[in-house]
Design a protein around this motif. Structure first.
Motif, PDB file in Angstrom:
ATOM      1  N   ASN A  63       0.801  39.991 -36.242  1.00 14.99           N
ATOM      2  CA  ASN A  63       2.043  39.682 -35.419  1.00 14.99           C
ATOM      3  C   ASN A  63       2.754  40.799 -34.576  1.00 14.99           C
ATOM      4  O   ASN A  63       3.533  40.403 -33.875  1.00 14.99           O
ATOM      5  CB  ASN A  63       3.092  40.578 -36.781  1.00 14.99           C
ATOM      6  CG  ASN A  63       3.088  40.355 -38.157  1.00 14.99           C
ATOM      7  OD1 ASN A  63       3.079  38.717 -38.451  1.00 14.99           O
ATOM      8  ND2 ASN A  63       3.144  40.564 -38.711  1.00 14.99           N
ATOM      9  N   GLU A  74       3.010  37.099 -32.481  1.00  9.93           N
ATOM     10  CA  GLU A  74       4.757  36.945 -32.611  1.00  9.93           C
ATOM     11  C   GLU A  74       4.304  36.808 -34.138  1.00  9.93           C
ATOM     12  O   GLU A  74       5.015  35.755 -34.761  1.00  9.93           O
ATOM     13  CB  GLU A  74       5.109  36.038 -31.769  1.00  9.93           C
ATOM     14  CG  GLU A  74       5.707  36.391 -30.630  1.00  9.93           C
ATOM     15  CD  GLU A  74       6.346  35.676 -29.947  1.00  9.93           C
ATOM     16  OE1 GLU A  74       6.758  34.460 -30.052  1.00  9.93           O
ATOM     17  OE2 GLU A  74       6.824  36.033 -28.733  1.00  9.93           O
ATOM     18  N   SER A 112       1.758  34.251 -35.648  1.00  7.52           N
ATOM     19  CA  SER A 112       1.689  33.242 -35.773  1.00  7.52           C
ATOM     20  C   SER A 112       0.305  33.082 -36.522  1.00  7.52           C
ATOM     21  O   SER A 112      -0.247  33.938 -36.103  1.00  7.52           O
ATOM     22  CB  SER A 112       1.058  31.881 -34.279  1.00  7.52           C
ATOM     23  OG  SER A 112       0.584  30.941 -34.386  1.00  7.52           O
ATOM     24  N   GLU A 148       4.905  41.787 -28.347  1.00  8.68           N
ATOM     25  CA  GLU A 148       6.356  42.516 -28.604  1.00  8.68           C
ATOM     26  C   GLU A 148       6.250  43.553 -29.011  1.00  8.68           C
ATOM     27  O   GLU A 148       7.572  44.080 -30.174  1.00  8.68           O
ATOM     28  CB  GLU A 148       6.369  41.346 -30.058  1.00  8.68           C
ATOM     29  CG  GLU A 148       7.504  40.130 -29.693  1.00  8.68           C
ATOM     30  CD  GLU A 148       8.566  40.359 -28.576  1.00  8.68           C
ATOM     31  OE1 GLU A 148       9.537  40.685 -28.843  1.00  8.68           O
ATOM     32  OE2 GLU A 148       8.400  39.214 -27.329  1.00  8.68           O
ATOM     33  N   TRP A 149       5.339  43.875 -30.249  1.00 10.00           N
ATOM     34  CA  TRP A 149       5.295  45.635 -30.470  1.00 10.00           C
ATOM     35  C   TRP A 149       5.419  46.874 -29.743  1.00 10.00           C
ATOM     36  O   TRP A 149       6.049  47.676 -29.955  1.00 10.00           O
ATOM     37  CB  TRP A 149       3.659  45.566 -31.185  1.00 10.00           C
ATOM     38  CG  TRP A 149       2.680  46.229 -30.583  1.00 10.00           C
ATOM     39  CD1 TRP A 149       1.805  44.914 -29.647  1.00 10.00           C
ATOM     40  CD2 TRP A 149       2.358  47.119 -29.859  1.00 10.00           C
ATOM     41  NE1 TRP A 149       1.230  44.842 -28.978  1.00 10.00           N
ATOM     42  CE2 TRP A 149       0.807  46.457 -28.596  1.00 10.00           C
ATOM     43  CE3 TRP A 149       2.313  48.199 -30.154  1.00 10.00           C
ATOM     44  CZ2 TRP A 149       0.508  47.450 -28.196  1.00 10.00           C
ATOM     45  CZ3 TRP A 149       1.273  49.290 -29.506  1.00 10.00           C
ATOM     46  CH2 TRP A 149       0.536  49.026 -28.099  1.00 10.00           C
ATOM     47  N   ASP A 200       9.840  45.877 -28.733  1.00  6.71           N
ATOM     48  CA  ASP A 200      11.012  46.203 -29.300  1.00  6.71           C
ATOM     49  C   ASP A 200      11.201  47.265 -29.090  1.00  6.71           C
ATOM     50  O   ASP A 200      12.173  47.892 -29.639  1.00  6.71           O
ATOM     51  CB  ASP A 200      10.419  45.647 -30.861  1.00  6.71           C
ATOM     52  CG  ASP A 200      10.814  44.480 -31.152  1.00  6.71           C
ATOM     53  OD1 ASP A 200      10.595  43.995 -29.694  1.00  6.71           O
ATOM     54  OD2 ASP A 200       9.971  43.299 -32.076  1.00  6.71           O
TER      55      ASP A 200
END
Length: 628
Positions: A496, A500, A502, A582-583, A586
């Motif tokens: 995650n 993302e 996947s 993304e972690w 964000d």
């Protein structure tokens, strides 16, 4: 099939129930009952030594009563207790053993079981009564080593001056009997006594010798016990990271029984509690209390409940803390040591809820009983008494505290109750010689760890004592940062964060490649054989010997378990500027806003090093998050 071949099959450790029954039937039909008894005892002992208790009990239950002599019956009762059978069945086995003793049975296997039961229940004097009665009779060396083990272990726990003599006798008898297992046990017990008389450094060679024996012989049950015991000793000596490493090794052993998991859970809960890992201690205490009750380990359950009740009090759950304290009291029979520990915990709970009068009463009731507390808690008792004196306007005498910390061999008892003793610790830091001691335990590197310094603002940098840490793969560095800042993570957590979410074959293969690279990058920093990233129960965790630190971090955004904050903040650029996951993306802007607030406060407080960092942080906080 000849009788000799049949007997050899029975003595084989993997003989099944049919083979056992057929061989015993053959032996008994030939009038060789004594040989059948010995073969069955050896087969049963082999399975018990490997924690294969369910197999052992089911086979014994399938045999005619006439084939099960009193010695084997006692072994069966012990296997029922150790194998995680139902509470009703375990209770019935214990009652049967007590009835056999009351009827006059004194066979060494039964005496060993009864002494072990009493010791596990925390009734040490009763255990000694059994072992003394048994050891006064004639028996084989094989029986004697088992009883000497419990006898020496109980004497050592009670700090009896004869413990060393008995431990040395155990070593001699074990060598004569050729029992490698008890040679290792004897070395450990000699180490325990030596630790009190000559110090830990002298004792540790005996501990390590015992562990080496059990590793070499692949004796998993004893290896687990001694890894656990040595971990406890290291934790008590201010070496928590090494203790955590040994507990991790023990948890990795296959096919752990309920009892073994209970032992390890108590040690883990104690470690977290001692070193102020509040969230971990709260969770571990609850788990330890549950597992020890399931395993029927009354003494360990008492300890687990007392650890848990103190943490609940620290957490502000005062009613729940009192309920768990009452459960602990119900587990205590007439054992003075556990009662002293209970009364100390009652004082801690009263102090936590602001009831100074009751706290003083409970701590005062321990006058003359301080030696019944473990050394760590004896030092904590002094801290609480001094804190109450300071609260009442008195000038505390710090000599008792210095002596208690000397006895405990570490200053880390200062850490355990820090959330409740902030005022006293602030005052203590102003007294001559104490600021350095406080800084050492609250900001210093724990003994035996590998310090790693992370610079988070700008491209990620990781520094060791020998210079920058180079990563073969750039995203392995990102993986390392994630595990530092988030702690234990599942594979899906990592997917995650970095891919993302996947779960494609490519993403999973890429993650595996990054994990292999990270382990290879970190392996040279650790002792030989130590795994840099531990995989347990489908979660990945950095080796506890790795001890990361950062200058500053918003802990509201990152749990960062075990990460120490120290030193000035260097702001070279955006938070983890070269990390693309993304972690980070964000939360990057929120980190910058909190960094600016932190540095503004530092500048207002007169920190000259924060001013330049604030200039950069102001720009980061005002920038459009999309440009990062």
């Amino acid at each position: 099939m000849t009788l000799r071949v049949s007997l050899n099959l029975l003595l084989a450790s993997d003989a099944d129930a049919d083979t056992v029954q057929n061989t015993l039937e053959t032996l008994h039909s030939c009038g060789r009952g004594a040989e059948a008894d010995q073969a069955l005892e050896e087969w049963l002992g082999s399975h018990m030594s490997r924690n294969e208790h369910l197999t052992a009990t089911r086979v014994i239950e399938s045999l005619p009563d006439a084939w099960v002599n009193p010695r084997v019956r006692a072994m069966y009762w012990m296997s029922v207790r150790q194998g995680g059978e139902s509470p009703e069945k375990t209770r019935a086995a214990r009652q049967d053993a007590e009835r056999a003793y009351a009827a006059g049975d004194r066979n060494p296997r039964l005496m060993y079981l009864l002494a072990d039961d009493r010791q596990l229940d925390g009734h040490d004097e009763l255990a000694l009564q059994i072992t003394r009665e048994a050891l006064a009779t004639r028996m084989s060396d094989a029986d004697r080593v088992r009883l000497l083990h419990i006898h020496a272990d109980t004497l050592e726990f009670l700090k009896d001056p004869t413990a060393l003599e008995v431990a040395r006798e155990l070593l001699q008898v074990a060598q004569r009997a050729g029992s490698t297992r008890h040679i290792g046990i004897a070395n450990n017990l000699i180490g325990c006594v030596t630790e009190r008389t000559a110090g830990f450094e002298e004792a540790e060679r005996y501990y390590l010798r015992a562990i080496a024996i059990f590793r070499r012989t692949a004796d998993q049950p004893q290896l687990l016990v001694h890894l656990n015991n040595h971990a406890q000793a290291l934790a008590d000596r201010g070496r928590p990271a090494e203790a955590a490493q040994l507990l991790e090794e023990a948890w990795q052993l296959p096919s752990l029984s309920v009892r073994q998991r209970a032992w390890l859970s108590v040690s883990g809960a104690s470690l977290h509690h001692q070193y102020g890992h509040h969230a971990e201690a709260l969770t571990a205490g609850a788990m330890a209390a549950q597992l020890t009750r399931e395993a029927g380990l009354t003494g360990q359950a008492t300890t687990a409940h007392l650890l848990w009740t103190e943490r609940l009090a620290f957490d502000g759950q005062h009613q729940r803390a009192r309920e768990i304290l009452q459960k602990a009291q119900e587990l205590i029979a007439e054992d003075n040591r556990y009662q002293a520990q209970h009364d100390f915990s009652a004082g801690v709970i009263a102090f936590a809820r602001g009831d100074a009068e009751r706290a003083a009463l409970k701590f005062g009731s321990l006058a003359g009983r301080e030696d019944l507390l473990v050394d760590w808690d004896a030092a904590r008792l002094v801290l609480y008494r001094l804190a109450l004196q300071l609260r009442d306007g008195a000038a505390p005498d710090l000599a008792p505290l210095a002596e208690a910390l000397r006895t405990s061999s570490t200053d880390f008892p200062l850490v355990t109750d820090a959330p409740l003793l902030t005022g006293f610790l602030a005052w203590l830091g102003e007294q001559p010689g104490w600021r350095e001691r406080l800084d050492a335990v609250f900001t210093g590197e724990p003994a035996g760890t590998v310090p790693l310094r992370l610079e988070l603002f700008g491209p990620l940098e990781v520094h060791t004592e020998h210079g920058p840490l180079r990563f073969q793969l750039r995203r392995s560095a990102e993986l390392f940062a994630f595990l530092v800042l988030h702690g234990s993570a599942t594979r899906q957590d990592l997917l995650n964060a970095m891919f993302e979410g996947s779960t494609s074959v490519n993403a999973i293969d890429h993650l595996k490649k990054l994990m292999r690279g990270l382990r290879a990058d970190l392996r040279p920093l650790l002792p030989e054989g130590a795994e840099a990233v531990v995989s347990e129960r489908r979660r990945y965790t950095l080796n506890p010997l790795l001890h990361p630190s950062v200058a500053w971090l918003p802990f509201s955004l990152f749990p960062a378990p075990g990460v120490r904050r120290s030193g000035p903040v260097q702001v070279r650029g955006a938070f983890l500027a070269d990390v693309r996951g993304e972690w980070v993306a964000d939360c990057r802007h929120h980190v910058h806003l909190q960094l600016r607030a932190h540095l503004r406060h530092a500048v207002e407080a007169g920190d000259p090093l924060a001013r330049q960092a604030l200039l950069v942080a102001e720009g980061l906080a005002l920038a459009d998050p999309a440009v990062y």
